[in-house]
Enzyme design. Structure first.
Site, PDB file in Angstrom:
ATOM      1  N   ARG A  76       4.239   6.525   3.553  1.00 50.75           N
ATOM      2  CA  ARG A  76       3.310   7.352   4.135  1.00 50.75           C
ATOM      3  C   ARG A  76       1.914   6.956   3.787  1.00 50.75           C
ATOM      4  NH1 ARG A  76       3.292  12.399   3.029  1.00 50.75           N
ATOM      5  NH2 ARG A  76       4.743  12.290   1.567  1.00 50.75           N
ATOM      6  N   TYR A 205       6.806   1.922   9.709  1.00 52.35           N
ATOM      7  CA  TYR A 205       7.804   2.290   8.468  1.00 52.35           C
ATOM      8  C   TYR A 205       7.848   3.980   8.495  1.00 52.35           C
ATOM      9  CZ  TYR A 205       9.165   3.831   3.802  1.00 52.35           C
ATOM     10  OH  TYR A 205       9.838   4.245   2.876  1.00 52.35           O
ATOM     11  N   LYS A 214       7.761  14.328   9.527  1.00 50.18           N
ATOM     12  CA  LYS A 214       6.551  15.162   8.919  1.00 50.18           C
ATOM     13  C   LYS A 214       5.327  15.469  10.092  1.00 50.18           C
ATOM     14  CE  LYS A 214       8.035  14.320   4.935  1.00 50.18           C
ATOM     15  NZ  LYS A 214       9.126  15.459   4.002  1.00 50.18           N
ATOM     16  N   HIS A 234       8.327  22.880   4.261  1.00 53.21           N
ATOM     17  CA  HIS A 234       8.912  21.796   3.549  1.00 53.21           C
ATOM     18  C   HIS A 234       9.918  22.242   2.770  1.00 53.21           C
ATOM     19  CE1 HIS A 234       7.838  18.114   1.059  1.00 53.21           C
ATOM     20  NE2 HIS A 234       8.760  17.670   1.953  1.00 53.21           N
ATOM     21  N   SER A 256       7.413  16.453  -4.837  1.00 53.27           N
ATOM     22  CA  SER A 256       8.056  15.564  -4.986  1.00 53.27           C
ATOM     23  C   SER A 256       8.389  15.179  -6.423  1.00 53.27           C
ATOM     24  CB  SER A 256       7.300  14.256  -4.564  1.00 53.27           C
ATOM     25  OG  SER A 256       6.185  14.092  -5.276  1.00 53.27           O
ATOM     26  N   CYS A 258      11.028  16.684  -8.135  1.00 55.44           N
ATOM     27  CA  CYS A 258      11.286  17.843  -8.749  1.00 55.44           C
ATOM     28  C   CYS A 258      12.851  18.502  -8.462  1.00 55.44           C
ATOM     29  CB  CYS A 258      10.440  19.169  -8.257  1.00 55.44           C
ATOM     30  SG  CYS A 258       8.916  19.050  -9.107  1.00 55.44           S
ATOM     31  N   ASP A 285      15.214  18.858   3.501  1.00 57.49           N
ATOM     32  CA  ASP A 285      13.801  18.681   3.495  1.00 57.49           C
ATOM     33  C   ASP A 285      12.983  19.542   4.336  1.00 57.49           C
ATOM     34  OD1 ASP A 285      11.671  16.781   2.794  1.00 57.49           O
ATOM     35  OD2 ASP A 285      11.470  15.969   4.911  1.00 57.49           O
ATOM     36  N   ARG A 388      14.288   3.356   1.295  1.00 62.07           N
ATOM     37  CA  ARG A 388      15.028   4.549   2.008  1.00 62.07           C
ATOM     38  C   ARG A 388      16.176   4.151   2.631  1.00 62.07           C
ATOM     39  NH1 ARG A 388      12.056   9.491   1.602  1.00 62.07           N
ATOM     40  NH2 ARG A 388       9.927   8.824   0.564  1.00 62.07           N
TER      41      ARG A 388
END
Length: 611
Positions: A76, A205, A214, A234, A256, A258, A285, A388
Site C-alpha cells: 500500500r 498490487y 481498505k 479495522h 500492525s 501487534c 481484519d 501475501r
C-alpha cells in the site's frame, strides 16, 4: 452481457467504457466455468508478461496460484492515497486531500484510453453475506485478471451480489482500477466519499487494487457508517466458546505488528482446551458493526477471505492461518521451491530451498542467497517482507459457524492494544464508553532503538484506523461518542491490552500467543459481571488472583504479574501530557475537531493521577 438491469450501474459502466476504451467488456458472473477459463488464460501468458500467474503443485497445493508484481509495486502507498472531499477540513489532518474536481481532471487524463487493446472486467461483489442488512454492494471495473481472481476469494463476487442492490438502487460503490503502466510517479489510490467512488491507477498490487478491502470496507464505509448510524472498523472479530456452550464475541483493534491475526485465530492453551474452551474466527481484519433489533451491537466481517502477510507465518506462530493457505489460495511475491513447485518464505521454516526462485524472478540457490548480507546489513530475502497470501476464510480450521450469518454476531467487548514496553498494563477496562473512546484515540506503539535510534517514541494510530478513516478524525471520534449514546447500557465493554510490556532487561514479561486466552477469559468474566476489579486512576485493573496462570506459574511469577499490572503514576502523567500535545498539535492545529468530551477525559485522568 450485463448481469443487471439497474440503470445506475449500466450508466456508470458505459461512462467508464467511454473513458478507458477497452477492446472488449466481460461481466464477471462468478461461475466456476468463467473463473477456470480466466485462470487458464492468465497462466498461459508468456514469460515476462507482468500479468502472468503460475499454477503451483496441484497435489500439495490444490487450486493454488502464484504471482509476482513489479519490484516498485509491492505494498500500500499511503503517500499516493487521497481522500477527495469538497473541503480539506472534511478530510482532516490524517488524510492526503485534493479537491475532487481537480483530482477527477488529473486522473481522467491518465484513464483516457488506458484499456485500449485490453479486456475490461466488470466485477459485482458484496461486502458481507448476501442478503445481510449489514452488507453493501460494490462494482469494480479492472483490466487485471489477478484482481478478478483475488476478488473472488476476498468478497462474495458475481451475479448474486446484485441481489442486495436490486433494479433501482443507486447505493453501490463504484470502483475503477487500471494497472496502466505501473508508473509509481502516476500511481494514485483515490477515494471520493461523497460519490461512493474509488479510482485506482498504476498499481497491480493488493490493497491498492482489491478495492473492496481498505478503500471500500474502511475508507468509504467509515464515511457511510457516520451518515447511516453504524461503524466500519479495522478490527478482528472472534468468538470464545465457553464450557457451558455459550459463545462470547469480541472485536479488537491493533496497529500492525501487534498480533492481530494471531489473536483472531488463537488456539487456547491446553489448560483451557481441556475445560472445553474453543476460539472461532469471524474476521481477522475488518468489522462492520450496527445496532440490532435488540439494541446490542452486531458485527459482520465484510470480507470473505484473508489477505495475510506470509513471512513469519508458520505452523507454530499461527497454525490456523497457515492451514488456510493449503488450497485455492493465491500467493504474491513469495519464493518458489523449484524442487516441488511449492512456496517458501522467511519464517516458514529454517530451511530455504536450494533450488529456489526468489520473489523478483531470479533462480538462485536459496541457502547461499540468504547467507549473503545485503546493503542494509541483513540477509537477503527470498520472499518480499510484505509478500501475501489470499486465502478463502472457509479454509480456516477455526472459522466461525456464524461466519455467514446475515445478522452478524453480538459484540460483548471491544479491545484496543498497542506495542508498549512500559506504561500500559497487560489489561485494563474503561470506566464507560466515553472513557473507552478516549482509550481508542490514544492507541499507539513505541518505536525501538534498532528501528529509529530512539526508544519509546510514540507512533499514534487512533483505533488502529489512522490510514483508513475516510473523513475528519475528530468527527470520527465524535461518531464513536454518538454510537455510545445510541447503544446506552447495551454498549460493549471496552478494554485495552498490551502483550509487549518489558522487564528491566528488555525481555517480554507476558508469553503471549495462545496464553492471551487468559486475558480474554478475564475480559469475558468482566462482561458477564462475575468478577470484581481494582479501580485505579486509568481504569479497572484485574485483581491478581483473577488472571488464571495455571500451567505458566514458572513463567509468570507473582512478581512478574505485579509488574505486568503496575500503574506507574509518573509514566502515566507523561502519557497524558503527550496526549494533550497530540490532540493540540497533531489534530486540532491541523484542522481536526477533537470532541470536548475527550479533552474532559484527559482532565479526569490527570485529576485521578494527582489525587
Amino acid at each position: 452481457m450485463a448481469l443487471t438491469k439497474n440503470p445506475n450501474v449500466l450508466k456508470w459502466v458505459d461512462e467508464m467504457i467511454a473513458l478507458t476504451k477497452p477492446e472488449k467488456v466481460v461481466w464477471i458472473d462468478g461461475s466456476k466455468e468463467q473463473l477456470d477459463a480466466l485462470t487458464d488464460e492468465v497462466c498461459a501468458l508468456p514469460e515476462g508478461n507482468r500479468d502472468k500467474m503460475y499454477r503451483l503443485n496441484q497435489e500439495k497445493l490444490p487450486g493454488c496460484l502464484y504471482h509476482r508484481t513489479l519490484p516498485n509495486d509491492v505494498a500500500r502507498v499511503e503517500d499516493r492515497t487521497f481522500i477527495c472531499t469538497p473541503t480539506k477540513e472534511e478530510a482532516g489532518p490524517t488524510n492526503n486531500w485534493c479537491d475532487p474536481a481537480e483530482m477527477y481532471a488529473k486522473l481522467s487524463k491518465l484513464y483516457d484510453g488506458v484499456m485500449k487493446g485490453r479486456t475490461m472486467y466488470v466485477i459485482p461483489y458484496s461486502m458481507g453475506p448476501i442478503g445481510s442488512p449489514l452488507a453493501k454492494v460494490g462494482v469494480e471495473i479492472t483490466d487485471s485478471i489477478y484482481v478478478v481472481l483475488n476478488m473472488n476469494i476476498m468478497t462474495r463476487m458475481g451475479a448474486q451480489a446484485f441481489e442486495n442492490l436490486g433494479d433501482t438502487s443507486n447505493d453501490f460503490v463504484r470502483g475503477l482500477h487500471s494497472k496502466a503502466d505501473v508508473d509509481p510517479e502516476n500511481r494514485y489510490i483515490v477515494q471520493f466519499p461523497q460519490d461512493n467512488t474509488i479510482w485506482s491507477i498504476n498499481s497491480a498490487y493488493g490493497g491498492n487494487v482489491l478495492l473492496g478491502k481498505k478503500c471500500f470496507a474502511l475508507r468509504i464505509a467509515s464515511y457511510q457508517g457516520k451518515n447511516e448510524g453504524w461503524m466500519a472498523e479495522h478490527m478482528l472479530i472472534l468468538g470464545v466458546k465457553k464450557p457451558d456452550g455459550k459463545v462470547v464475541y469480541i472485536t479488537a483493534a491493533f496497529p500492525s505488528a501487534c498480533g492481530k491475526t494471531n489473536l483472531a485465530m488463537l488456539i487456547p492453551p491446553k489448560y483451557y482446551k481441556d475445560q472445553g474452551y474453543e476460539v472461532f474466527t469471524v474476521g481477522d481484519d475488518i468489522a462492520w458493526m450496527k445496532p440490532g433489533e435488540d439494541g446490542r451491537l452486531y458485527a459482520i466481517n465484510p470480507e470473505n477471505g484473508f489477505f495475510g502477510v506470509a513471512p513469519g507465518t508458520n505452523a507454530k506462530s499461527n497454525y490456523n492461518a497457515l492451514a488456510s493457505t493449503m488450497k485455492n489460495t493465491i500467493f504474491t511475491n513469495v519464493a518458489l521451491n523449484n524442487a516441488d513447485n511449492t512456496v517458501w518464505w522467511e519464517g516458514l521454516d529454517k530451511n530455504p530451498p536450494e533450488d529456489a526462485t526468489e520473489w523478483k524472478g531470479a533462480k538462485v540457490n536459496g541457502k547461499e542467497f540468504t547467507a549473503v548480507i545485503g546493503a542494509d546489513g541483513k540477509p537477503q530475502k527470498l520472499a518480499h517482507p510484505n509478500s501475501r497470501f489470499t486465502a478463502p476464510a472457509h479454509n480456516c480450521p477455526c472459522v466461525s459457524p456464524e461466519f455467514d450469518n446475515p445478522k452478524g454476531v453480538p459484540v460483548s467487548a471491544i479491545i484496543f492494544g498497542g506495542r508498549r514496553a512500559s506504561t500500559t498494563p497487560l489489561v485494563y477496562q474503561s470506566f464507560d464508553w466515553t472513557h473507552g473512546t478516549y482509550m481508542g484515540s490514544a492507541v499507539s506503539s513505541e518505536t525501538t532503538a534498532a528501528a529509529t535510534g530512539a526508544v519509546g517514541v510514540l507512533r499514534h494510530d487512533p483505533m488502529a484506523m489512522k490510514p483508513f478513516i475516510g473523513y475528519n478524525v475528530g468527527d470520527y471520534w465524535a461518531h464513536w461518542l454518538e454510537m455510545g449514546e445510541k447503544l446506552g447500557d447495551k454498549a460493549p465493554k471496552i478494554f485495552n491490552v498490551n502483550w509487549f510490556k518489558q522487564d528491566e532487561n528488555g525481555n517480554f514479561m507476558w508469553p503471549g500467543f495462545g496464553d492471551n486466552m487468559r486475558v480474554l477469559d478475564w475480559i469475558i468474566k468482566r462482561c458477564e459481571g462475575t468478577i470484581d476489579a481494582e479501580e485505579t486512576a486509568i481504569g479497572y485493573l484485574p485483581k491478581k488472583e483473577d488472571i488464571n496462570l495455571t500451567g505458566i506459574e514458572d513463567e509468570v511469577t507473582p512478581e512478574i504479574l505485579d509488574k505486568l499490572l503496575a500503574v506507574d503514576k509518573d509514566l502515566w502523567k507523561k502519557e497524558i501530557a503527550e496526549m494533550r500535545r497530540y490532540y493540540d498539535e497533531d489534530i486540532t492545529a491541523k484542522g481536526g475537531h477533537v470532541p470536548a468530551a475527550l479533552y474532559a477525559q484527559l482532565d479526569k485522568i490527570e485529576a485521578r493521577l494527582n489525587g
